[in-house]
Design a protein around this motif. Sequence first.
Motif, short mmCIF file in Angstrom:
data_model
loop_
_atom_site.label_atom_id
_atom_site.label_comp_id
_atom_site.label_asym_id
_atom_site.label_seq_id
_atom_site.Cartn_x
_atom_site.Cartn_y
_atom_site.Cartn_z
N SER A 84 0.83 -1.21 0.00
CA SER A 84 0.00 0.00 0.00
C SER A 84 0.86 1.25 0.00
CB SER A 84 -0.92 0.01 1.23
OG SER A 84 -0.15 0.04 2.41
N ARG A 86 -0.97 4.23 0.69
CA ARG A 86 -1.72 5.04 1.65
C ARG A 86 -1.60 4.37 3.02
NH1 ARG A 86 -7.61 6.61 -0.53
NH2 ARG A 86 -7.37 8.12 1.16
N HIS A 88 -2.82 5.53 6.02
CA HIS A 88 -3.98 5.74 6.89
C HIS A 88 -3.54 6.07 8.31
CE1 HIS A 88 -6.69 4.45 3.73
NE2 HIS A 88 -6.02 3.32 3.59
N THR A 93 -8.93 9.31 6.33
CA THR A 93 -8.79 8.39 5.19
C THR A 93 -9.35 7.02 5.52
OG1 THR A 93 -6.55 7.80 5.94
CG2 THR A 93 -6.75 9.60 4.36
N GLN A 96 -13.08 6.99 4.79
CA GLN A 96 -13.33 7.00 3.35
C GLN A 96 -13.25 5.59 2.76
OE1 GLN A 96 -10.53 9.37 1.20
NE2 GLN A 96 -11.28 8.74 -0.81
N VAL A 97 -12.18 4.85 3.04
CA VAL A 97 -11.99 3.53 2.45
C VAL A 97 -12.96 2.52 3.07
CG1 VAL A 97 -10.34 1.66 2.09
CG2 VAL A 97 -9.57 4.02 1.96
N THR A 100 -16.22 2.80 1.36
CA THR A 100 -16.17 2.17 0.03
C THR A 100 -16.29 0.65 0.14
OG1 THR A 100 -14.76 3.96 -0.76
CG2 THR A 100 -14.84 1.95 -2.08
N ASN A 305 -7.81 -4.30 -0.90
CA ASN A 305 -6.87 -3.23 -1.19
C ASN A 305 -7.22 -2.03 -0.31
OD1 ASN A 305 -5.22 -1.23 -2.23
ND2 ASN A 305 -5.54 -1.83 -4.36
N ASP A 307 -5.91 0.78 -0.21
CA ASP A 307 -5.70 2.09 -0.84
C ASP A 307 -7.01 2.68 -1.36
OD1 ASP A 307 -2.99 2.16 -0.33
OD2 ASP A 307 -2.48 1.13 -2.19
N ASP A 308 -7.85 1.81 -1.96
CA ASP A 308 -9.09 2.31 -2.54
C ASP A 308 -10.32 1.53 -2.11
OD1 ASP A 308 -8.78 -0.08 -3.93
OD2 ASP A 308 -8.05 0.91 -5.74
N LEU A 310 -11.47 -1.14 -3.51
CA LEU A 310 -12.19 -1.63 -4.69
C LEU A 310 -11.66 -2.96 -5.21
CD1 LEU A 310 -12.46 1.75 -6.64
CD2 LEU A 310 -14.23 0.65 -5.26
N SER A 311 -10.42 -3.31 -4.90
CA SER A 311 -9.81 -4.52 -5.44
C SER A 311 -9.24 -5.35 -4.29
CB SER A 311 -8.70 -4.15 -6.43
OG SER A 311 -7.73 -3.31 -5.83
#
Length: 378
Positions: A84, A86, A88, A93, A96-97, A100, A305, A307-308, A310-311
């Motif tokens: 990673s 990011r 955190h 942050t 936020q993740v 998501t 993941n 960082d985002d 999403l994966s």
Amino acid sequence: MGVKRIPGSEQTVFNRATLKTDPLHLAQENVMDAVRKATPKHHEIENFQRYAGFGIGIASLLTENVLSHPLIAFRRQCQVNCQSFRYHLTPFTVIQVMTTLQRNQGFTALWKGIPSTIMVQGIGMVTETVISEATPFPKDVHSHSSLKHFIGHVILKAISCVVTLPVYAASLVETVQSEIASECPGPFDCLREGFCRVTGWGVPQTTRMIPLLSLVVPSTISTLVRYILTSAIQYTMLYFIHQRQRKKYMENNEGTPAARSMLDAYFPELFSAFTGHLIIDTALYPVETVLHRLLLQGTRTIIDNTDDGLSVLPITTQYYGFWDCFTVIRYEEGITGFYKGFGALLLQYAIHAFILKSTKFVYIKLAEEFGMDKTPTT
């Protein structure tokens, strides 16, 4: 046949009739009625104290084991994610993740691994109870315990840590693995996986997996240091809080200590435990990061993941031991690499502090309703 009169009866009836119309007597009766109505009954006070203690305990238990679990799971994912960018380090942050992740994978994505986490705690408690019954090592110690009892208590904690380590390793995998890339574990899978990790049966034979025997010493030392320092901070804070309470009571009651309320009995312990855990969790965060990476290495775990959100990412580390992992993290990720996910820890304790303050506020309001107004001392 004449009516027999009791001597003095006329005077008694006259006195009662006079008292009923006497303004001073009526005022005294009104004051006494108001006092009786305003003073809570003894059994009502006992019930209130009993329910208040139960509610305080439930609130603390839920906060530590249920409400904090999503943040603990995300924090661990950040700790073991060496890829990673990011880190955190702040709660902003993290929110936020995590939002998501919840939106893409559903509500259960934030609560994965909670059955195994509770099971680890249960196994630890059962282990300590069995050891204390079968050996002279005491399960609990206090400020007046001898050095021999304290050493025996530390040995008991060390044995419990060794016994629960395999189950903790399996629980760690369930906590950090991605739900969209892994099968949902059963309620007792962590027990089976822990047994297989020790015996080697059914475990993927990879050269990257570090034997648990090599991690027993650093894991046990970390657990003992955490426990001893946390207890020391807690007892020290309790001592000063109780000294301040005693001094305040002596001043307010002219040298006579007042009875302790539920607020004085429970909240100082909760506050001191909260402070002790916060300080030690912050100080030992780098050690926890290293141990989690070593426990997870070679298990073929796929995490989200961070960082985002999403994966997914596979864990592909190649550490050779505690000091090698420590050196690699410092060289490749910097000092802040040891604190990946630290923002989740800050958010976890912020929520915990809010729950403590809210519980105290509710208690004070209820105490006022029962006529037991107590000013917070912590």
